[in-house]
Structures are given as structure tokens and as C-alpha cells.
Design a protein around this motif. Structure first.
Motif, PDB file in Angstrom:
ATOM      1  N   LEU A 153     -10.401   2.650   2.791  1.00  0.00           N
ATOM      2  CA  LEU A 153     -10.054   1.479   2.007  1.00  0.00           C
ATOM      3  C   LEU A 153     -11.201   0.470   2.060  1.00  0.00           C
ATOM      4  O   LEU A 153     -11.708   0.153   3.139  1.00  0.00           O
ATOM      5  CB  LEU A 153      -8.776   0.839   2.554  1.00  0.00           C
ATOM      6  CG  LEU A 153      -8.218  -0.366   1.785  1.00  0.00           C
ATOM      7  CD1 LEU A 153      -7.642   0.073   0.444  1.00  0.00           C
ATOM      8  CD2 LEU A 153      -7.142  -1.073   2.608  1.00  0.00           C
ATOM      9  N   TYR A 171      -6.290   2.090   7.516  1.00  0.00           N
ATOM     10  CA  TYR A 171      -6.447   2.733   6.212  1.00  0.00           C
ATOM     11  C   TYR A 171      -7.916   3.149   6.021  1.00  0.00           C
ATOM     12  O   TYR A 171      -8.664   2.494   5.292  1.00  0.00           O
ATOM     13  CB  TYR A 171      -6.004   1.784   5.092  1.00  0.00           C
ATOM     14  CG  TYR A 171      -4.559   1.370   5.216  1.00  0.00           C
ATOM     15  CD1 TYR A 171      -3.538   2.164   4.710  1.00  0.00           C
ATOM     16  CD2 TYR A 171      -4.214   0.181   5.873  1.00  0.00           C
ATOM     17  CE1 TYR A 171      -2.209   1.792   4.832  1.00  0.00           C
ATOM     18  CE2 TYR A 171      -2.887  -0.197   6.011  1.00  0.00           C
ATOM     19  CZ  TYR A 171      -1.894   0.613   5.489  1.00  0.00           C
ATOM     20  OH  TYR A 171      -0.582   0.247   5.625  1.00  0.00           O
ATOM     21  N   LEU A 229       0.812  -1.213   0.000  1.00  0.00           N
ATOM     22  CA  LEU A 229       0.000   0.000   0.000  1.00  0.00           C
ATOM     23  C   LEU A 229       0.850   1.268   0.000  1.00  0.00           C
ATOM     24  O   LEU A 229       0.387   2.324  -0.444  1.00  0.00           O
ATOM     25  CB  LEU A 229      -0.946  -0.009   1.204  1.00  0.00           C
ATOM     26  CG  LEU A 229      -2.060  -1.061   1.155  1.00  0.00           C
ATOM     27  CD1 LEU A 229      -2.834  -1.087   2.459  1.00  0.00           C
ATOM     28  CD2 LEU A 229      -2.998  -0.805  -0.019  1.00  0.00           C
TER      29      LEU A 229
END
Length: 229
Positions: A105, A102, A76
Motif C-alpha cells: 500500500l 498492508y 480497506l
């Protein structure tokens, strides 16, 4: 409208060509596969797609099988993915970590089925009871696919679609998208849509000729899905 994901792209040319079609997701395979790409390659292609298409672009999805948290985080850092698709034994705690680390996401958790009826592990009802309930707060989609004993991801073969309804019912109740993969191609995708109406479809080898992405097949597949009502 049913979403479309074209997976296993391996070049900038493919990415830009597919991104020009009305597809919702493009997929990059980071797990061991003949379509495996590096995070640096995928990152460059995603950024190029964003430059070319702006907001009018598919979301970028990455396919992973049993990556450690550190390994996935390293991907990532290089590749700005919108979706992480988990094909291994990643548990609910792993998905929770991803969601917290994240924000924004999306996570698709894959449930692998055999080429015949039912799950390779147990019945759909038991899979739902024992596994899916724990994933519910942390996943955006459940993807049904066939199991590849060599690579651990999808095999490119169909499973018994009669196994779909219990998963579909759970996904609708949970507010989670149901995506179907495994052996789809331009000739059979409408049968799937007419019979089961999943929220999305995912294709890779079914739009290839001699192991290479075929834009005529991709265009035909996307057109048939997007014309379906």
C-alpha cells in the motif's frame, strides 16, 4: 513524466471515463465532503475499473482525515485501494502501522498550507525538521495542499507556490515523491510545471463545472500535463 491524479470521483461512469485517459491515480473521498463516497461504492467501482482496464488502469487512492485505525481498516476491507492519502494529524506511527499491516500500500501524507505564503502551522523548514523526517521511512509521497477549515481536507484554492522549493528539496533527498494540489486547473497547471516541476499534480474542483466533473476539462488538464517535458 509528471503523474496526474483526478480526485473526488462519485460514480462508476466517471471512474470508467477517467480511467480511459492517461491518468496515474483516481481518487475517492471517504472523509466528510460533498464528494464523499462509501467504501462499498468505491469498492464496486474499483473492481469494475479493473475488469474494464486490467493492468492498464490508474491506481485507486482514498482520501482520509483523522480516521482511527479501525475505521481505515474497515474501508480497506471493502475498497481495494492502492494508495491512502492522509489529510489529518496522522503521525509517523500511524503511517508505520499502515505500511506493516498492508504491504504494498502506498501512503501520501498531506502537508496543508494557507492560501498565502507558508504553512498554516510554521515555516517550511520547521515543518521539515519537526515532522517530515519522522515520516520518511513510511511514506511514498508528500502532497502539498491548502487547508479547508470546514472539512479538513483540500480547499480547492491555490497556495503560494514559492513555498514549494524546501519541500521539493527534502523529497528529492529522501527519495519521496512531491505532489502538488490546491486550486489547479487547465489554465494554470503549466505555470506550476514550468516553474517548479513537481513529481505529480492532483486536481478535483478545478476540472468541474457547477460542482460536477467535466470530461472536457479533465481531458484538457491531463493533456497539458502529459505534454509537458
Amino acid at each position: 513524466m509528471t503523474s496526474v491524479k483526478i480526485c473526488g470521483l462519485v460514480s462508476e461512469e466517471q471512474v470508467l471515463a477517467v480511467a480511459s485517459l492517461p491518468v496515474d491515480h483516481i481518487g475517492f473521498v471517504f472523509a466528510r465532503s460533498k464528494r464523499q463516497v462509501t467504501p462499498v461504492q468505491a469498492g464496486a467501482w474499483i473492481r469494475r475499473m479493473k475488469e474494464a482496464r486490467g493492468d492498464d488502469r490508474p491506481l485507486a487512492a482514498g482520501v482520509f482525515v483523522n480516521f482511527s485505525r479501525e475505521e481505515l481498516a474497515a474501508v480497506l476491507e471493502e475498497a481495494p485501494l492502492d494508495v491512502v492519502q492522509l489529510h489529518g494529524q496522522e503521525d509517523a506511527a500511524y503511517c508505520r502501522w499502515l505500511k506493516e499491516a498492508y504491504p504494498g500500500l502506498q501512503i501520501f501524507k498531506v502537508i496543508t498550507l494557507t492560501g498565502g505564503a507558508g504553512s498554516r502551522e510554521t515555516s517550511p523548514e520547521l515543518v521539515i525538521q519537526e515532522r517530515l523526517q519522522s515520516y520518511q521511512p513510511y511514506v511514498d509521497g508528500i502532497l502539498l495542499d491548502t487547508f479547508d477549515p470546514v472539512y479538513g481536507g483540500g480547499s480547492g484554492k491555490t497556495f503560494a507556490w514559492e513555498a514549494i522549493p524546501p519541500y521539493q528539496a527534502w523529497c528529492r533527498e529522501a527519495g519521496v515523491r512531491l505532489i502538488v494540489a490546491g486550486g489547479l486547473n487547465p489554465d494554470n497547471v503549466n505555470e506550476l510545471l514550468e516553474s517548479y516541476r513537481p513529481d505529480g499534480v492532483d486536481v478535483s474542483s478545478g476540472v468541474e463545472t457547477e460542482g460536477m466533473k467535466d470530461m472536457d476539462k479533465i481531458t484538457s488538464f491531463v493533456g497539458r500535463v502529459k505534454r509537458f517535458v
